[in-house]
Write a protein that holds these residues in place. Sequence first.
Motif, PDB file in Angstrom:
ATOM      1  N   MET A  40     119.988  68.984 -38.214  1.00 61.93           N
ATOM      2  CA  MET A  40     119.396  68.322 -37.043  1.00 61.93           C
ATOM      3  C   MET A  40     120.378  67.379 -36.338  1.00 61.93           C
ATOM      4  O   MET A  40     120.370  67.313 -35.100  1.00 61.93           O
ATOM      5  CB  MET A  40     118.109  67.594 -37.427  1.00 61.93           C
ATOM      6  N   GLY A  44     121.141  67.848 -32.510  1.00 66.44           N
ATOM      7  CA  GLY A  44     121.045  66.709 -31.598  1.00 66.44           C
ATOM      8  C   GLY A  44     122.331  66.486 -30.831  1.00 66.44           C
ATOM      9  O   GLY A  44     122.311  66.195 -29.623  1.00 66.44           O
ATOM     10  N   PHE A  52     115.987  64.170 -32.713  1.00 63.79           N
ATOM     11  CA  PHE A  52     114.695  64.847 -32.687  1.00 63.79           C
ATOM     12  C   PHE A  52     113.632  64.118 -33.502  1.00 63.79           C
ATOM     13  O   PHE A  52     112.453  64.200 -33.197  1.00 63.79           O
ATOM     14  CB  PHE A  52     114.835  66.284 -33.206  1.00 63.79           C
ATOM     15  N   GLY A  85     109.042  65.894 -32.250  1.00 62.02           N
ATOM     16  CA  GLY A  85     110.378  65.947 -32.847  1.00 62.02           C
ATOM     17  C   GLY A  85     110.306  66.202 -34.343  1.00 62.02           C
ATOM     18  O   GLY A  85     111.061  67.016 -34.889  1.00 62.02           O
ATOM     19  N   THR A  89     111.604  69.549 -36.421  1.00 62.48           N
ATOM     20  CA  THR A  89     112.380  69.449 -37.654  1.00 62.48           C
ATOM     21  C   THR A  89     111.700  70.217 -38.783  1.00 62.48           C
ATOM     22  O   THR A  89     112.357  70.920 -39.554  1.00 62.48           O
ATOM     23  CB  THR A  89     112.560  67.969 -38.050  1.00 62.48           C
TER      24      THR A  89
END
Length: 138
Positions: A40, A44, A52, A85, A89
């Motif tokens: 992540m 990002g 996120f 977000g 994930t």
Amino acid sequence: MLGEFREFIARGNVIDLAVGVIIGGAFATITGSLTEDLIMPVVGWIFGGVDFSSMFILLGNVPDGVAATDYAALKKAGVAMIGYGAFITAVINFLILAWIIFLLVRTVNNVVRKAPDAPAGPTEVDLLAEIRDELRKK
């Protein structure tokens, strides 16, 4: 009834299932860390430094003393919000876990298929015929 329960627990497949659940929980922790700590942040970074985990839509009023941009504090305060977000994930985490399990099952299936079969021995009929022939010789 206690005897039945003991017999149920003693079956190999129940113990295998328990071991699988324990290993699966540990594996989920590893994939969670892989997603949150490695993947992540890269995703990002690709999207311009977006985090996120803190992306959300606020639905309720923000209580005094809580920053309107602090997802963790808002969640702790019980503010109504949609944490998309965290959902993104979780979906990525699931996809990684599903992919790894798919590769693992595929590998195991290939190994099982390629395992050499035990050499075929003589059939019962062949053995009996051999015994008969030996007895006739005597």
